[in-house]
Design a protein around this motif. Structure first.
Motif, PDB file in Angstrom:
ATOM      1  N   ALA A 132     -18.523  36.386 152.527  1.00 34.65           N
ATOM      2  CA  ALA A 132     -19.232  35.142 152.246  1.00 34.65           C
ATOM      3  C   ALA A 132     -18.570  34.418 151.081  1.00 34.65           C
ATOM      4  CB  ALA A 132     -20.694  35.422 151.926  1.00 34.65           C
ATOM      5  N   ILE A 133     -18.800  33.124 150.983  1.00 34.85           N
ATOM      6  CA  ILE A 133     -18.300  32.345 149.847  1.00 34.85           C
ATOM      7  C   ILE A 133     -19.358  32.366 148.752  1.00 34.85           C
ATOM      8  CG2 ILE A 133     -17.449  30.105 149.085  1.00 34.85           C
ATOM      9  CD1 ILE A 133     -16.716  29.456 151.894  1.00 34.85           C
ATOM     10  N   TYR A 134     -18.951  32.693 147.555  1.00 35.28           N
ATOM     11  CA  TYR A 134     -19.940  32.780 146.469  1.00 35.28           C
ATOM     12  C   TYR A 134     -20.442  31.395 146.061  1.00 35.28           C
ATOM     13  CZ  TYR A 134     -15.755  31.776 143.673  1.00 35.28           C
ATOM     14  OH  TYR A 134     -14.601  31.219 143.178  1.00 35.28           O
ATOM     15  N   PRO A 135     -21.721  31.272 145.764  1.00 34.71           N
ATOM     16  CA  PRO A 135     -22.262  30.005 145.259  1.00 34.71           C
ATOM     17  C   PRO A 135     -21.846  29.796 143.806  1.00 34.71           C
ATOM     18  CG  PRO A 135     -23.976  31.668 145.306  1.00 34.71           C
ATOM     19  CD  PRO A 135     -22.767  32.291 145.935  1.00 34.71           C
ATOM     20  N   GLU A 136     -21.529  28.567 143.478  1.00 33.26           N
ATOM     21  CA  GLU A 136     -21.031  28.268 142.140  1.00 33.26           C
ATOM     22  C   GLU A 136     -22.077  28.541 141.060  1.00 33.26           C
ATOM     23  OE1 GLU A 136     -19.781  24.251 142.901  1.00 33.26           O
ATOM     24  OE2 GLU A 136     -18.446  24.981 144.472  1.00 33.26           O
ATOM     25  N   SER A 137     -23.344  28.342 141.376  1.00 33.81           N
ATOM     26  CA  SER A 137     -24.386  28.578 140.386  1.00 33.81           C
ATOM     27  C   SER A 137     -24.486  30.061 140.029  1.00 33.81           C
ATOM     28  CB  SER A 137     -25.740  28.073 140.897  1.00 33.81           C
ATOM     29  OG  SER A 137     -26.119  28.739 142.084  1.00 33.81           O
ATOM     30  N   LEU A 138     -24.230  30.942 140.996  1.00 33.87           N
ATOM     31  CA  LEU A 138     -24.274  32.375 140.705  1.00 33.87           C
ATOM     32  C   LEU A 138     -23.189  32.753 139.708  1.00 33.87           C
ATOM     33  CD1 LEU A 138     -25.357  35.216 141.246  1.00 33.87           C
ATOM     34  CD2 LEU A 138     -23.863  35.336 143.245  1.00 33.87           C
ATOM     35  N   ILE A 139     -22.013  32.157 139.850  1.00 33.07           N
ATOM     36  CA  ILE A 139     -20.921  32.431 138.909  1.00 33.07           C
ATOM     37  C   ILE A 139     -21.274  31.903 137.521  1.00 33.07           C
ATOM     38  CG2 ILE A 139     -18.479  32.087 138.434  1.00 33.07           C
ATOM     39  CD1 ILE A 139     -19.126  33.835 140.887  1.00 33.07           C
ATOM     40  N   ARG A 140     -21.864  30.710 137.473  1.00 32.36           N
ATOM     41  CA  ARG A 140     -22.243  30.140 136.174  1.00 32.36           C
ATOM     42  C   ARG A 140     -23.275  31.015 135.472  1.00 32.36           C
ATOM     43  NH1 ARG A 140     -22.099  25.225 139.148  1.00 32.36           N
ATOM     44  NH2 ARG A 140     -24.370  25.292 139.378  1.00 32.36           N
ATOM     45  N   VAL A 141     -24.309  31.410 136.209  1.00 28.97           N
ATOM     46  CA  VAL A 141     -25.367  32.230 135.617  1.00 28.97           C
ATOM     47  C   VAL A 141     -24.803  33.558 135.120  1.00 28.97           C
ATOM     48  CG1 VAL A 141     -27.454  33.555 136.182  1.00 28.97           C
ATOM     49  CG2 VAL A 141     -27.253  31.182 136.912  1.00 28.97           C
ATOM     50  N   HIS A 142     -23.940  34.174 135.927  1.00 33.57           N
ATOM     51  CA  HIS A 142     -23.392  35.468 135.538  1.00 33.57           C
ATOM     52  C   HIS A 142     -22.441  35.330 134.349  1.00 33.57           C
ATOM     53  CE1 HIS A 142     -22.375  39.636 135.993  1.00 33.57           C
ATOM     54  NE2 HIS A 142     -21.079  39.368 136.129  1.00 33.57           N
ATOM     55  N   THR A 143     -21.640  34.282 134.344  1.00 38.48           N
ATOM     56  CA  THR A 143     -20.725  34.069 133.225  1.00 38.48           C
ATOM     57  C   THR A 143     -21.490  33.841 131.926  1.00 38.48           C
ATOM     58  OG1 THR A 143     -19.074  33.102 134.717  1.00 38.48           O
ATOM     59  CG2 THR A 143     -18.841  32.638 132.367  1.00 38.48           C
ATOM     60  N   GLU A 144     -22.548  33.049 132.012  1.00 32.06           N
ATOM     61  CA  GLU A 144     -23.366  32.812 130.821  1.00 32.06           C
ATOM     62  C   GLU A 144     -23.994  34.108 130.306  1.00 32.06           C
ATOM     63  OE1 GLU A 144     -26.132  29.846 132.014  1.00 32.06           O
ATOM     64  OE2 GLU A 144     -24.611  28.261 132.185  1.00 32.06           O
ATOM     65  N   PHE A 145     -24.453  34.951 131.229  1.00 31.67           N
ATOM     66  CA  PHE A 145     -25.027  36.234 130.822  1.00 31.67           C
ATOM     67  C   PHE A 145     -23.987  37.096 130.112  1.00 31.67           C
ATOM     68  CE2 PHE A 145     -25.619  40.754 131.817  1.00 31.67           C
ATOM     69  CZ  PHE A 145     -26.843  40.983 131.185  1.00 31.67           C
ATOM     70  N   LEU A 146     -22.780  37.178 130.685  1.00 31.74           N
ATOM     71  CA  LEU A 146     -21.738  37.989 130.059  1.00 31.74           C
ATOM     72  C   LEU A 146     -21.335  37.436 128.703  1.00 31.74           C
ATOM     73  CD1 LEU A 146     -19.373  38.741 133.101  1.00 31.74           C
ATOM     74  CD2 LEU A 146     -21.073  40.260 132.059  1.00 31.74           C
ATOM     75  N   ASN A 147     -21.334  36.126 128.576  1.00 32.17           N
ATOM     76  CA  ASN A 147     -20.925  35.502 127.315  1.00 32.17           C
ATOM     77  C   ASN A 147     -21.902  35.767 126.179  1.00 32.17           C
ATOM     78  OD1 ASN A 147     -18.529  34.393 128.225  1.00 32.17           O
ATOM     79  ND2 ASN A 147     -19.465  32.445 128.845  1.00 32.17           N
ATOM     80  N   ARG A 148     -23.141  36.016 126.512  1.00 37.59           N
ATOM     81  CA  ARG A 148     -24.121  36.221 125.447  1.00 37.59           C
ATOM     82  C   ARG A 148     -24.581  37.669 125.311  1.00 37.59           C
ATOM     83  NH1 ARG A 148     -27.470  33.805 129.550  1.00 37.59           N
ATOM     84  NH2 ARG A 148     -29.145  35.237 130.174  1.00 37.59           N
ATOM     85  N   SER A 149     -24.005  38.575 126.127  1.00 37.02           N
ATOM     86  CA  SER A 149     -24.471  39.968 126.141  1.00 37.02           C
ATOM     87  C   SER A 149     -23.343  40.929 125.777  1.00 37.02           C
ATOM     88  CB  SER A 149     -25.012  40.340 127.527  1.00 37.02           C
ATOM     89  OG  SER A 149     -26.027  39.454 127.936  1.00 37.02           O
TER      90      SER A 149
END
Length: 577
Positions: A132-149
Motif C-alpha cells: 500500500a502507499i503510505y498516507p502523508e499524514s501518518l508520516i507527519r504524525v510519526h515524525t513529530e512523535f519521534l522528534n519529541r520523544s
C-alpha cells in the motif's frame, strides 16, 4: 512520466530518426488507429510525463520543474474530483452506471489530503497488493512523535525503555481491537506476514501421523511450512484449485474430513487457509475454519492480502493464529508484521531455538533454558522494531476510519475495469486481453458490504493472432508511461498454474529445475500482469489502465514501444521472444 493532466497533450515518442516524431492518439475501448496530431484531437491525452518525450537516452530531458503546490481543497467538492479533461466524459458515464461510487466521496478527500504525490509525480499506482502507499499524514504524525520523544531498547527499565514498551503494548492493543480479538489472543510482532507464518511452521508440533492441509492457491510462505511438516514425518495434503483459483468448499471439506485427527490423542493436524489469493483474486469463506476446528484441526489464516480491504473479526471466526503485514494494509511501516494468536495455541508451540529477549535465564555451559514469562516475548527474537510500533497504532486508527467505504469503491472500479478491458479488441476483432482471475459475482450497493472477491485483476495481453505478449514487455511499457503494476507469478505458483492452465506442466518439474527451464517447457514467459487497487485508488487510475491497454492493442503504438523495449533489453531477450 505518465502524469494525469488536465490539459490535452499528445504522447510524443521519438522514432529512430530524430527528425521524425510519432504522435500517439489514445484509442477508444474498441481500438482505433494512430494518426497525426490533427486527427482525433479530442481523444488525445497525455499519459506520459514531460520526460518521456525523450525516451532516446542520448537526448537529455528538460530541466526539472518544481512540483506544483498541493490542491487547496481538502474537503468534498463535487466538481473537483481530480479527473483530467480527457477522462471527464468517461467519468460521467461511469457515475451514471455506478451512482453508488459517489457515496465513497470521503476517499476522494483522502486522496487530495494524503496522496498528493500521486498527482505531482504523475505516477499511476496499481500495485497495492505488492504494498500500500503510505498516507502523508501518518508520516507527519510519526515524525513529530519521534522528534519529541526519546525511545530506548525495550529490554531495560530506563525511562526511554519504558516509553518504548508502552508504545509496544499500545500497538498490541490496537491490533487486537482492530481485528475484534478477545483477551484469549495476544500479538507477536514479526518482520512481516512471512515471518509470522514461519514462526508457526518451525514451532508447530508436527509428528508422524500429523497432517498439514493447505490449498494449492497459496503464497509460498504457506507452502514453505510443508518443509517443517515433512521433516517431522507429517503428511502434506493439498486442496486442488479451480480453473480460476481458490477451491471448491465441498472439495476442501472432504479432504479435511479424510485427514482429520482420529482421536484426541492423535498427532496434531494443521490447516492453513489463504484468506484472499494474491493472484487469482479469490476469497475463501472463513467458515471453513470453523469446520476444520470442529474436526480437531489447529487453524492458521494467512490474511496478508485479505486484511488490506476487508473486515476481519476474530470474534466471529476465532482462528488459532493469523498472519498480517502492516505495509500491505496502510503502507508504513515496512518491516513489521504480526502473528495474532490464541494464547492456548501458543503454549503448544515449541521454539527450535532461543535468542536475546525471549529467555529469562540460560545455563552456559549447559542445557538449562528458562523462557520469558511473557508468552509473546518467547516468540519475539531479539529487539522488536520499537521505533516504528507507534506508527502501527496510528495506522490502524487511520485505516479504521476509511475501511468501511473501501469495498464499495473498489467494487465499482473493478467492475469498470473488467468490463472495459474485456471489450478491448485488435483491428482484427480478436481480444486484446484475457482476464484470468476470478471476477466479482455481484456489485456492492452500500457502504459496509463485503465483496466475494478481492480488488485484483490478473490478465495476459494477446497479440492479434491470440498469442501471449511477453509480460516483461508489458511491464516495460507500463513503466515508460509511469504506471506501476506487477508481472510474474506473485510467489504463488499453485494459483498461477491454475489460472494459466499449466498444472500438468507443473507436475513434470524435477529437482534442480530453473524458471528458464520451466518457461522453455511451456513455450512462453510464466506469470500474469496484475493490476491491484487499494485505499487511494480512484476512477482516474482505472481509466488510465484501460487507456494503456488500448495503446498496446493498437499495432503502431505497440510496435514503437516494442522497438524501445528491444533496444533496452538487448539481443538475447529479443532472440528468446
Amino acid at each position: 512520466m505518465g502524469s494525469v493532466s488536465s490539459t490535452h497533450k499528445p504522447i510524443i515518442i521519438p522514432s529512430r530518426k530524430r527528425s521524425a516524431m510519432l504522435t500517439i492518439s489514445l484509442p477508444c475501448t474498441s481500438g482505433t488507429s494512430i494518426d497525426s496530431a490533427s486527427d482525433h484531437s479530442q481523444e488525445i491525452y497525455s499519459l506520459v510525463h514531460e520526460k518521456s518525450r525523450y525516451l532516446d537516452r542520448e537526448e537529455p530531458p528538460p530541466p526539472e520543474k518544481p512540483h506544483p503546490p498541493p490542491p487547496s481543497f481538502a474537503t468534498y467538492a463535487p466538481t473537483q474530483d481530480n479527473i483530467s479533461d480527457a477522462a471527464s466524459t468517461a467519468y460521467q458515464e461511469f457515475l451514471s452506471s455506478f451512482p453508488e461510487y459517489r457515496s465513497t466521496w470521503i476517499l476522494d478527500t483522502l486522496r487530495r489530503s494524503d496522496y498528493t504525490r500521486l498527482e505531482t509525480t504523475g505516477e499511476t499506482y496499481v500495485d497495492y497488493m505488492g504494498g500500500a502507499i503510505y498516507p502523508e499524514s501518518l508520516i507527519r504524525v510519526h515524525t513529530e512523535f519521534l522528534n519529541r520523544s526519546i525511545l530506548g531498547n525495550t529490554h531495560s527499565v530506563s525511562n526511554s525503555s519504558k516509553l518504548s514498551l508502552k508504545c509496544a503494548d499500545q500497538a498490541r492493543s490496537a491490533v487486537l481491537s482492530f481485528f475484534q480479538a478477545s483477551d484469549q489472543y495476544t500479538v507477536i510482532f514479526t518482520p512481516n506476514a512471512t515471518g509470522a507464518l514461519k514462526l508457526v511452521g518451525e514451532s508447530y508440533p508436527f509428528a508422524g501421523g500429523s497432517k498439514y492441509v493447505l490449498g494449492c492457491d497459496s503464497h509460498n510462505s504457506i507452502h514453505g511450512i510443508r518443509e517443517y511438516a515433512a521433516h517431522q514425518g507429517a503428511r502434506v495434503c493439498y486442496i486442488p484449485p479451480t480453473s480460476t483459483g481458490g477451491f471448491e468448499s465441498s472439495t476442501a471439506k472432504n479432504i479435511l474430513l479424510r485427514n482429520r485427527p482420529r482421536t484426541k490423542t492423535s498427532a496434531p493436524c494443521l490447516f492453513a487457509l489463504t484468506g484472499q489469493s494474491n493472484i487469482s483474486n479469490t476469497k475463501s469463506s472463513l467458515s471453513i475454519m470453523e469446520y476444520a476446528t470442529s474436526l480437531g484441526y489447529h487453524t492458521l489464516l494467512d490474511a496478508a492480502a485479505l486484511a488490506a480491504t476487508s473486515t476481519i473479526s476474530l470474534s466471529e471466526f476465532p482462528v488459532d493464529a493469523m498472519a498480517v503485514s502492516f505495509y500491505k494494509m496502510f503502507g508504513f511501516p515496512t518491516g513489521v508484521g504480526a502473528l495474532v494468536v490464541k494464547k492456548s495455541f501458543l503454549k503448544q508451540l515449541k521454539r527450535p531455538w532461543f535468542a536475546g529477549g525471549n529467555v529469562d535465564i540460560v545455563q552456559v555451559p549447559g542445557t538449562v533454558v528458562t523462557r520469558s514469562h511473557e508468552l509473546h516475548e518467547q516468540f519475539e527474537d531479539g529487539t522488536i522494531n520499537y521505533l516504528t510500533l507507534p506508527a502501527v497504532t496510528d495506522g490502524l486508527r487511520f485505516l479504521s476510519a476509511y475501511l468501511p467505504f473501501l469495498p464499495l469503491r473498489l467494487s465499482c472500479l473493478v467492475h469498470y475495469l473488467v468490463s472495459s478491458l474485456s471489450r478491448l479488441r485488435h483491428d482484427t476483432g480478436t481480444p486484446a486481453v484475457r482476464i484470468l482471475s476470478a471476477t466479482p459475482s455481484r456489485r456492492l450497493k452500500s457502504i459496509g458490504d463485503q465483496s466475494d472477491t478481492g480488488s485484483i485483476i490478473s490478465l495476459i495481453f494477446l497479440d492479434p493472432s491470440g498469442e501471449m505478449i511477453p509480460n516483461s514487455f508489458i511491464e516495460y511499457a507500463a513503466s515508460k508511461l509511469s504506471i506501476s503494476l506487477r508481472t510474474g507469478c506473485m510467489c504463488n505458483p499453485g494459483g498461477a498454474a491454475a489460472i494459466l492452465g499449466i498444472q500438468e506442466d507443473m507436475q513434470q518439474l524435477h529437482e534442480g529445475v530453473t524458471l528458464k527451464d520451466f518457461e522453455r517447457t511451456v513455450g512462453h514467459e510464466l506469470g500474469v500482469v496484475r493490476v491491484s487497487l487499494g485505499l487511494a485508488s480512484n476512477f482516474q487510475d482505472a481509466w488510465t489502465v484501460v487507456r494503456f491497454a488500448g495503446l498496446i492493442a493498437v499495432e503502431k503504438t505497440r510496435n514503437v514501444l516494442w522497438d524501445y523495449f528491444m533496444e533496452d533489453s538487448g539481443a538475447e531477450i529479443g532472440q528468446a521472444f
